[in-house]
Scaffold this active site. Structure first.
Site, PDB file in Angstrom:
ATOM      1  N   LYS A 126      -4.124  -1.071  15.538  1.00  0.00           N
ATOM      2  CA  LYS A 126      -3.680  -0.286  16.692  1.00  0.00           C
ATOM      3  C   LYS A 126      -4.775  -0.190  17.725  1.00  0.00           C
ATOM      4  CE  LYS A 126      -0.247   2.708  14.851  1.00  0.00           C
ATOM      5  NZ  LYS A 126      -0.499   2.715  13.413  1.00  0.00           N
TER       6      LYS A 126
ATOM      7  N   GLU B 292       0.832  -1.221   0.000  1.00  0.00           N
ATOM      8  CA  GLU B 292       0.000   0.000   0.000  1.00  0.00           C
ATOM      9  C   GLU B 292       0.860   1.263   0.000  1.00  0.00           C
ATOM     10  OE1 GLU B 292      -1.217   2.158   3.210  1.00  0.00           O
ATOM     11  OE2 GLU B 292      -1.129   0.513   4.673  1.00  0.00           O
TER      12      GLU B 292
HETATM   13  N1  PSU Z   1      -3.058   2.158  10.402  1.00  0.00           N
HETATM   14  C1  PSU Z   1      -1.735   2.338  10.596  1.00  0.00           C
HETATM   15  N2  PSU Z   1      -0.998   2.967   9.657  1.00  0.00           N
HETATM   16  C2  PSU Z   1      -1.560   3.434   8.510  1.00  0.00           C
HETATM   17  C3  PSU Z   1      -2.957   3.213   8.306  1.00  0.00           C
HETATM   18  C4  PSU Z   1      -3.655   2.572   9.274  1.00  0.00           C
HETATM   19  O1  PSU Z   1      -1.229   1.933  11.625  1.00  0.00           O
HETATM   20  O2  PSU Z   1      -0.852   4.025   7.668  1.00  0.00           O
HETATM   21  C5  PSU Z   1      -3.566   3.651   7.011  1.00  0.00           C
HETATM   22  C6  PSU Z   1      -3.804   2.411   6.126  1.00  0.00           C
HETATM   23  O3  PSU Z   1      -3.538   2.760   4.775  1.00  0.00           O
HETATM   24  C7  PSU Z   1      -5.278   2.145   6.318  1.00  0.00           C
HETATM   25  C8  PSU Z   1      -5.827   3.543   6.489  1.00  0.00           C
HETATM   26  O4  PSU Z   1      -5.863   1.476   5.216  1.00  0.00           O
HETATM   27  O5  PSU Z   1      -4.843   4.216   7.267  1.00  0.00           O
HETATM   28  C9  PSU Z   1      -7.163   3.548   7.179  1.00  0.00           C
HETATM   29  O6  PSU Z   1      -7.672   4.844   7.187  1.00  0.00           O
HETATM   30  P1  PSU Z   1      -9.215   5.106   7.563  1.00  0.00           P
HETATM   31  O7  PSU Z   1      -9.321   4.720   9.010  1.00  0.00           O
HETATM   32  O8  PSU Z   1      -9.423   6.581   7.306  1.00  0.00           O
HETATM   33  O9  PSU Z   1     -10.032   4.221   6.658  1.00  0.00           O
END
Ligand code: PSU
Ligand code: MN
Length: 308
Positions: free
Chosen positions: A159, A27
């Site tokens: 997390k 990603e």
């Molecule tokens: N969690 C992490 N690091 C990240 C992300 C999530 O520890 O970089 C990123 C990932 O790309 C995940 C996105 O798909 O954040 C999720 O964002 P949202 O909660 O806005 O969908």
């Protein structure tokens, strides 16, 4: 170079597909929004290197000038890592990025969409999005993508800035098995421990490939989420990281930060408050996930698995 209407698959990835080589999707929101400059660029290179060390081919997914790209070269990676105001591209955001010809990093959900178009079955990330604690109804599209995209997604759990029990319940509802790699406990990203259980423990890449085959042979379309605990030496103690996470969550609420901006805010603030210790752990776990994903991708290309 293979092109669908909006997606361009790099020559290296097209060739790898033709030759039946193992491929691992990576990603890029972690590059554009998850890590600071210059660690973001170094990390992106290191993850690609980890995949190659295992004899697999890395396919970093991103948006460049409004094109969905599967596999980018080093110059493009550099452009992305230093992009001004890149978009965070989840499923909702593709059309915007396309028509406005933007650069952007794809989230787990965004990367899964592009990787599936390129027939890639294995994907490595750091942590998935989930159900947030702060916002009412703030549920990451990642969970929806996991429910309807047949792919092995390797992560370090999620997390504890998220509501982990709610996230696991959602995954169960959506028929997403949560595999613990060598563990019964769902890992909480920076820490090996969450006190929560995975749905199945598996101890080798071969077992994981067998498991995915059985899952998809049933006609189920959901992903297999593989959680790979952070290597022990870098696992942060709960006593250290949990108060920081609580403080960070409180800061977000006080500042009224919500929606797409929430995850990047939480990540940056945790890095600040932990004096960079969380960043070090983050980099280690991302590389460890790239290695495991590459091992799984290799097994998937062999013998009984190669028609998955
Ligand atoms: N969690 C992490 N690091 C990240 C992300 C999530 O520890 O970089 C990123 C990932 O790309 C995940 C996105 O798909 O954040 C999720 O964002 P949202 O909660 O806005 O969908
Ligand atoms: Mn959200």
């Amino acid at each position: 170079m293979t092109k669908t209407k909006h997606t361009t698959i790099s020559p290296e990835i097209s060739r790898a597909r033709d030759l039946g080589l193992p491929i691992v999707a990576l990603e890029s929101t972690v590059i554009t929004h998850g890590l600071p400059i210059p660690q973001n660029m170094e990390l992106a290179r290191d993850m690609e290197e980890k995949v190659r060390e295992q004899g697999a081919v890395p396919a970093t997914v991103a948006l460049l000038d409004g094109k969905i790209r599967v596999g980018i070269n080093d110059t493009e990676l550099e452009k992305l890592a230093n992009a001004k105001d890149p978009v965070k591209v989840s499923r909702r955001d593709f059309a915007k990025a396309i028509v406005k010809k933007m650069d952007g990093g794809t989230t787990v959900a965004g990367t899964m969409l592009a990787a599936e178009q390129a027939n890639i079955r294995v994907f490595a990330t750091g942590g998935i999005g989930g159900v947030h604690r702060e916002g009412h109804m703030d549920i990451s599209t990642d969970l929806q993508a996991l429910s309807d995209t047949p792919m092995i997604v390797v992560c370090a759990g999620a997390k504890s800035i998220l509501d982990l029990p709610a996230t696991l319940e959602y995954l169960e509802t959506m028929a997403v098995p949560v595999v613990g790699y060598g563990t019964d406990e769902f890992p909480a990203f920076f820490s090996n421990k969450s006190g929560l259980k995975v749905s199945v423990r598996l101890d080798s890449p071969e077992e994981i490939a067998d498991f995915a085959k059985a899952h998809w042979d049933l006609g189920i379309k959901s992903a297999v989420l593989v959680t790979n605990p952070i290597p022990e030496d870098f696992s942060l103690d709960d006593d250290f990281i949990n108060p920081i996470i609580e403080q960070t969550s409180q800061d977000a609420q006080d500042k009224g930060i919500s929606g797409q901006a929430l995850t990047p805010f939480l990540l940056a603030r945790i890095n600040e408050l932990s004096n960079g210790r969380s960043l070090e752990s983050n980099l280690v776990l991302l590389q460890s996930n790239a290695t495991l994903a590459a091992k799984i991708a290799k097994v998937m290309m062999q013998g009984k698995h190669n028609n998955i």
